[in-house]
Design an enzyme around this catalytic site. Structure first.
Site, PDB file in Angstrom:
ATOM      1  N   LYS A   1       0.840  -1.191   0.000  1.00 58.95           N
ATOM      2  CA  LYS A   1       0.000   0.000   0.000  1.00 58.95           C
ATOM      3  C   LYS A   1       0.879   1.247   0.000  1.00 58.95           C
ATOM      4  CE  LYS A   1       0.827   1.631   4.288  1.00 58.95           C
ATOM      5  NZ  LYS A   1       1.462   2.943   4.558  1.00 58.95           N
TER       6      LYS A   1
ATOM      7  N   SER B   1       2.038  -6.309   7.396  1.00 60.85           N
ATOM      8  CA  SER B   1       0.595  -6.311   7.660  1.00 60.85           C
ATOM      9  C   SER B   1      -0.167  -6.969   6.520  1.00 60.85           C
ATOM     10  CB  SER B   1       0.093  -4.878   7.859  1.00 60.85           C
ATOM     11  OG  SER B   1       0.627  -4.321   9.034  1.00 60.85           O
TER      12      SER B   1
ATOM     13  N   PRO C   1       9.685  -4.514  -0.294  1.00 62.40           N
ATOM     14  CA  PRO C   1      10.813  -4.276   0.614  1.00 62.40           C
ATOM     15  C   PRO C   1      10.369  -4.288   2.074  1.00 62.40           C
ATOM     16  CG  PRO C   1      10.845  -2.703  -1.203  1.00 62.40           C
ATOM     17  CD  PRO C   1       9.540  -3.440  -1.291  1.00 62.40           C
TER      18      PRO C   1
ATOM     19  N   ASP D   1      -2.714  -1.229  10.499  1.00 61.79           N
ATOM     20  CA  ASP D   1      -3.143  -1.150   9.100  1.00 61.79           C
ATOM     21  C   ASP D   1      -3.433  -2.512   8.487  1.00 61.79           C
ATOM     22  OD1 ASP D   1      -0.530  -1.964   9.088  1.00 61.79           O
ATOM     23  OD2 ASP D   1       0.251  -0.212   8.034  1.00 61.79           O
TER      24      ASP D   1
ATOM     25  N   ALA E   1       3.747  -1.402   4.355  1.00 62.17           N
ATOM     26  CA  ALA E   1       2.915  -2.335   5.128  1.00 62.17           C
ATOM     27  C   ALA E   1       2.988  -3.766   4.612  1.00 62.17           C
ATOM     28  CB  ALA E   1       1.466  -1.857   5.180  1.00 62.17           C
TER      29      ALA E   1
END
Length: 277
Positions: free
Chosen positions: A10, A101, A92, A134, A98
């Protein structure tokens, strides 16, 4: 049985930091946008317990990994929770994208299918919010406004098919340091930005802003240089994602984006040409 799930990166089209919370987090107001840049999570039946592997040796594979936490939250719902999970890493690490996540959310989605748990997206979001601020975003992804500490989500019209050049310098920056030093000096015009994004108006570009840039750019000046280069190369907007150290530019023209990618790809460890989803 084997199941593959994509875990997308994201970026933040806007990120405002409002107040510091008693729990140590900050209240934020942000617009998160999925990219067609992803890790692949492969789930297969195991022979006892939980086994996590990854093709990137820099990724921690112990109980601190959010994929483990995702499995741990669901394993009590089945009699046999033994699985092997492999992460093919493209995003990366510690980059403001994120990736961790997203891997965890993809694991929840994948295990929900793998184990036939029949959890709906809302239930998965609630479980994901226990993992990280997130993480819940990635259950539905695309374009969403997030408030609270990032777990209160409002889907907006997908800001899709925009050409993005994403640059990461390959060096970490402490999110805690950045948030501790950010100046809280008034709210951004995110309501107005949402209106322009949903209308796919070029006026949106002028309202894309990241409150954390001032801290991260001072700590790592090359990030500011990358932002300026992207704008000089024709990006309609360029800003840092999250607390850094990734910087992206949004281009209306695919050809101009490709040219920018060619000029930058040999200068930094990670340079991606991708699109918004």
């Amino acid at each position: 049985m084997e199941l593959d799930v994509q875990a997308r990166a994201k970026i933040n089209l806007a990120l405002d930091v409002l107040t510091e919370r008693e729990d140590g987090y900050h209240d934020i107001d942000t617009i998160m946008q999925e990219l067609d840049l992803y890790d692949t999570i492969t789930i297969e039946s195991g022979r006892g317990g939980f086994v996590l592997t990854c093709d990137n040796p820099d990724l921690a594979l112990d109980e601190s990994n959010l994929v483990y936490k995702a499995w741990d939250l669901l394993r009590g719902r089945v009699q046999n929770s033994s699985v092997n999970i492999h992460i093919k890493k493209n995003i990366p690490i510690a980059a403001g994208l994120a990736g961790g996540s997203s891997d965890a959310a993809a694991t929840l989605v994948g295990l929900n299918r793998f184990w036939n748990l029949e959890l709906n997206p809302k239930q998965l979001e609630e479980i994901a919010s226990e993992i990280g601020s997130d993480c819940a975003f990635f259950i539905n992804g695309r374009t969403q406004r997030a408030t609270g500490r990032g777990e209160i989500l409002q889907p907006i019209s997908s800001y899709h098919a925009k050409h993005v050049v994403l640059v990461n310098v390959g060096k970490p920056i402490s999110s805690r340091y950045v948030y501790e030093h950010v100046q809280l000096n008034g709210e951004m015009k995110i309501d107005e930005l949402v209106t322009y994004l949903q209308a796919d108006s070029p006026k949106a570009y002028g309202l894309m802003e990241n409150r954390l840039e001032t801290v991260s750019f001072e700590a790592m000046p090359e990030l500011k240089d990358i932002k300026e280069k992207l704008l000089q190369m024709g990006a309609n907007a360029a800003l840092m994602s999250g607390s850094g150290p990734s910087v992206f530019g949004i281009f209306e023209s695919e050809e101009i984006a490709k040219q920018a990618h060619r000029e930058l790809e040999d200068k930094y460890p990670y340079v991606f040409l991708t699109i918004t989803i």
